[in-house]
Motif scaffolding. Structure first.
Motif, short mmCIF file in Angstrom:
data_model
loop_
_atom_site.label_atom_id
_atom_site.label_comp_id
_atom_site.label_asym_id
_atom_site.label_seq_id
_atom_site.Cartn_x
_atom_site.Cartn_y
_atom_site.Cartn_z
N PRO A 1 0.82 -1.22 0.00
CA PRO A 1 0.00 0.00 0.00
C PRO A 1 0.85 1.27 0.00
CG PRO A 1 -0.86 -1.57 1.57
CD PRO A 1 0.46 -2.12 1.09
N HIS A 2 0.33 2.27 -0.70
CA HIS A 2 0.90 3.62 -0.78
C HIS A 2 2.26 3.66 -1.47
CE1 HIS A 2 -2.46 4.92 1.61
NE2 HIS A 2 -2.17 4.00 2.49
N ARG A 3 2.57 2.62 -2.25
CA ARG A 3 3.82 2.60 -3.02
C ARG A 3 3.46 2.49 -4.50
NH1 ARG A 3 8.48 -2.02 -2.44
NH2 ARG A 3 9.72 -1.32 -4.20
N PRO A 4 3.90 3.44 -5.33
CA PRO A 4 3.54 3.39 -6.75
C PRO A 4 4.32 2.32 -7.53
CG PRO A 4 4.89 5.32 -6.30
CD PRO A 4 4.66 4.63 -4.99
N TYR A 5 3.62 1.67 -8.47
CA TYR A 5 4.20 0.65 -9.35
C TYR A 5 3.92 1.05 -10.80
CZ TYR A 5 4.52 -2.30 -5.20
OH TYR A 5 4.81 -2.80 -3.96
N VAL A 6 4.88 0.85 -11.67
CA VAL A 6 4.72 1.17 -13.08
C VAL A 6 3.85 0.10 -13.75
CG1 VAL A 6 5.92 1.51 -15.28
CG2 VAL A 6 6.95 2.34 -13.16
N ILE A 7 2.88 0.57 -14.56
CA ILE A 7 2.00 -0.33 -15.30
C ILE A 7 2.48 -0.37 -16.75
CG2 ILE A 7 -0.34 -0.68 -16.17
CD1 ILE A 7 -1.38 0.80 -13.77
N ALA A 8 2.44 -1.54 -17.34
CA ALA A 8 2.74 -1.71 -18.77
C ALA A 8 1.45 -1.99 -19.53
CB ALA A 8 3.74 -2.85 -18.97
N HIS A 9 1.44 -1.63 -20.78
CA HIS A 9 0.32 -1.92 -21.67
C HIS A 9 0.11 -3.45 -21.68
CE1 HIS A 9 -2.20 -1.58 -25.26
NE2 HIS A 9 -1.47 -2.53 -25.83
N GLY A 10 -1.12 -3.90 -21.37
CA GLY A 10 -1.43 -5.32 -21.35
C GLY A 10 -1.30 -5.98 -19.99
N ASP A 11 -1.02 -5.19 -18.94
CA ASP A 11 -0.90 -5.76 -17.59
C ASP A 11 -2.25 -6.20 -17.04
OD1 ASP A 11 1.84 -5.62 -17.34
OD2 ASP A 11 1.84 -3.86 -16.02
N HIS A 12 -2.20 -7.09 -16.05
CA HIS A 12 -3.39 -7.61 -15.38
C HIS A 12 -3.45 -7.02 -13.97
CE1 HIS A 12 -5.37 -10.86 -12.88
NE2 HIS A 12 -6.32 -10.52 -13.72
N LEU A 13 -4.56 -6.36 -13.65
CA LEU A 13 -4.80 -5.86 -12.29
C LEU A 13 -5.89 -6.71 -11.66
CD1 LEU A 13 -5.00 -1.96 -12.70
CD2 LEU A 13 -3.22 -3.26 -11.53
N LEU A 14 -5.74 -6.98 -10.39
CA LEU A 14 -6.77 -7.65 -9.61
C LEU A 14 -7.11 -6.72 -8.46
CD1 LEU A 14 -8.48 -10.22 -9.26
CD2 LEU A 14 -6.64 -11.12 -7.83
N LEU A 15 -8.33 -6.18 -8.48
CA LEU A 15 -8.81 -5.28 -7.43
C LEU A 15 -9.79 -6.09 -6.58
CD1 LEU A 15 -9.61 -2.20 -9.72
CD2 LEU A 15 -7.43 -2.84 -8.69
N GLY A 16 -9.36 -6.52 -5.41
CA GLY A 16 -10.15 -7.49 -4.66
C GLY A 16 -10.19 -8.76 -5.48
N ARG A 17 -11.40 -9.09 -6.04
CA ARG A 17 -11.53 -10.24 -6.93
C ARG A 17 -12.01 -9.81 -8.32
NH1 ARG A 17 -13.83 -11.14 -2.36
NH2 ARG A 17 -15.95 -11.30 -3.13
N LEU A 18 -11.89 -8.52 -8.63
CA LEU A 18 -12.28 -7.99 -9.93
C LEU A 18 -11.07 -8.01 -10.86
CD1 LEU A 18 -14.49 -6.60 -11.69
CD2 LEU A 18 -13.67 -4.42 -10.77
N HIS A 19 -11.13 -8.86 -11.90
CA HIS A 19 -10.03 -9.02 -12.86
C HIS A 19 -10.14 -7.96 -13.95
CE1 HIS A 19 -8.48 -12.89 -11.42
NE2 HIS A 19 -9.74 -13.12 -11.07
N VAL A 20 -9.06 -7.22 -14.14
CA VAL A 20 -9.04 -6.12 -15.10
C VAL A 20 -7.75 -6.19 -15.92
CG1 VAL A 20 -9.11 -3.61 -15.38
CG2 VAL A 20 -10.33 -4.67 -13.47
N MET A 21 -7.88 -6.13 -17.23
CA MET A 21 -6.72 -5.95 -18.11
C MET A 21 -6.63 -4.46 -18.39
SD MET A 21 -5.61 -9.04 -18.42
CE MET A 21 -4.32 -8.80 -19.63
N ILE A 22 -5.41 -3.93 -18.46
CA ILE A 22 -5.24 -2.50 -18.68
C ILE A 22 -4.40 -2.27 -19.94
CG2 ILE A 22 -3.24 -2.35 -17.13
CD1 ILE A 22 -4.45 0.43 -16.27
N TYR A 23 -4.93 -1.38 -20.78
CA TYR A 23 -4.28 -1.06 -22.04
C TYR A 23 -4.14 0.45 -22.18
CZ TYR A 23 -5.59 -5.85 -23.09
OH TYR A 23 -5.76 -7.21 -23.04
N PHE A 24 -3.17 0.88 -22.98
CA PHE A 24 -3.00 2.28 -23.31
C PHE A 24 -3.44 2.42 -24.76
CE2 PHE A 24 1.17 1.88 -20.69
CZ PHE A 24 0.46 1.69 -19.52
N ARG A 25 -4.27 3.40 -25.04
CA ARG A 25 -4.76 3.59 -26.41
C ARG A 25 -4.75 5.08 -26.76
NH1 ARG A 25 -3.99 -1.07 -27.61
NH2 ARG A 25 -5.57 -2.66 -27.69
N PRO A 26 -4.32 5.39 -27.98
CA PRO A 26 -4.49 6.76 -28.45
C PRO A 26 -5.99 7.04 -28.62
CG PRO A 26 -3.35 5.43 -30.10
CD PRO A 26 -3.62 4.55 -28.92
#
Length: 177
Positions: free
Chosen positions: A148-173
């Motif tokens: 907690p409270h420590r920033p992490y770099v995200i890459a295009h196509g990474d997988h985040l899990l918020l609790g049990r909510l599965h989210v893929m994250i992408y960067f798009r123009p």
């Protein structure tokens, strides 16, 4: 007796034993009620599990000035697009905040253990960072629990899990949204 590990009777709901302390937890828990240790490692979903075709940029940490964030809710097959000017909070049940909040309630956030202010996405130069805001059910990035409270770099196509909510994250123009 205070401080002792209690074992449920055989009449209780199905349980999973904590590998660290041996406490018998309800199977729906992702962390041990007694010691807080993870009960199972969240799955890292393969690229083929989501409908967006992989691009040559998957794995890139470059978050361009005009890029927007695309969140894909894996089990729902739904997507959400939004810009990140400076920072934005991901959570549920929008509450007053000096930062913009993306309400994930319509994606089942409450039942999946997403906190009201779960994590922050923040633009820093040409990178996008994620910071867990001491959420009750934790934030995972590609299967790794965030401190907690420590920033992490995200890459295009990474997988985040918020609790049990599965989210893929992408960067798009913006024009590809």
């Amino acid at each position: 007796m205070p401080g002792t590990v209690q074992k449920p009777s055989s009449q209780d709901a199905p349980r999973v034993e904590c590998p660290k302390c041996g406490y018998a937890n309800v199977t729906a828990r992702t962390t041990c009620r007694s010691c807080g240790a993870p009960l199972e490692k969240p799955p890292v979903l393969p690229v083929a599990a989501h409908p967006l075709p992989p691009s040559e940029d998957v794995g890139s940490h470059l978050f361009k000035e005009d890029d927007i964030v695309l969140l894909e809710f894996v089990s729902l097959g739904q997507q959400l697009f939004f810009p990140v000017e400076a920072s934005v909070l991901l959570g549920r049940e929008v509450i007053p905040s000096p930062e913009p909040i993306i309400d994930l309630g319509r994606y089942g956030a409450k039942s999946l253990g997403v906190s009201r202010q779960h994590c922050r996405l923040q633009r820093r130069e040409k990178q996008l960072l994620v910071t867990d805001l001491d959420s009750s059910n934790f934030t995972y990035l590609n299967g790794q629990r965030l401190i907690p409270h420590r920033p992490y770099v995200i890459a295009h196509g990474d997988h985040l899990l918020l609790g049990r909510l599965h989210v893929m994250i992408y960067f798009r123009p913006p024009q590809l949204s």
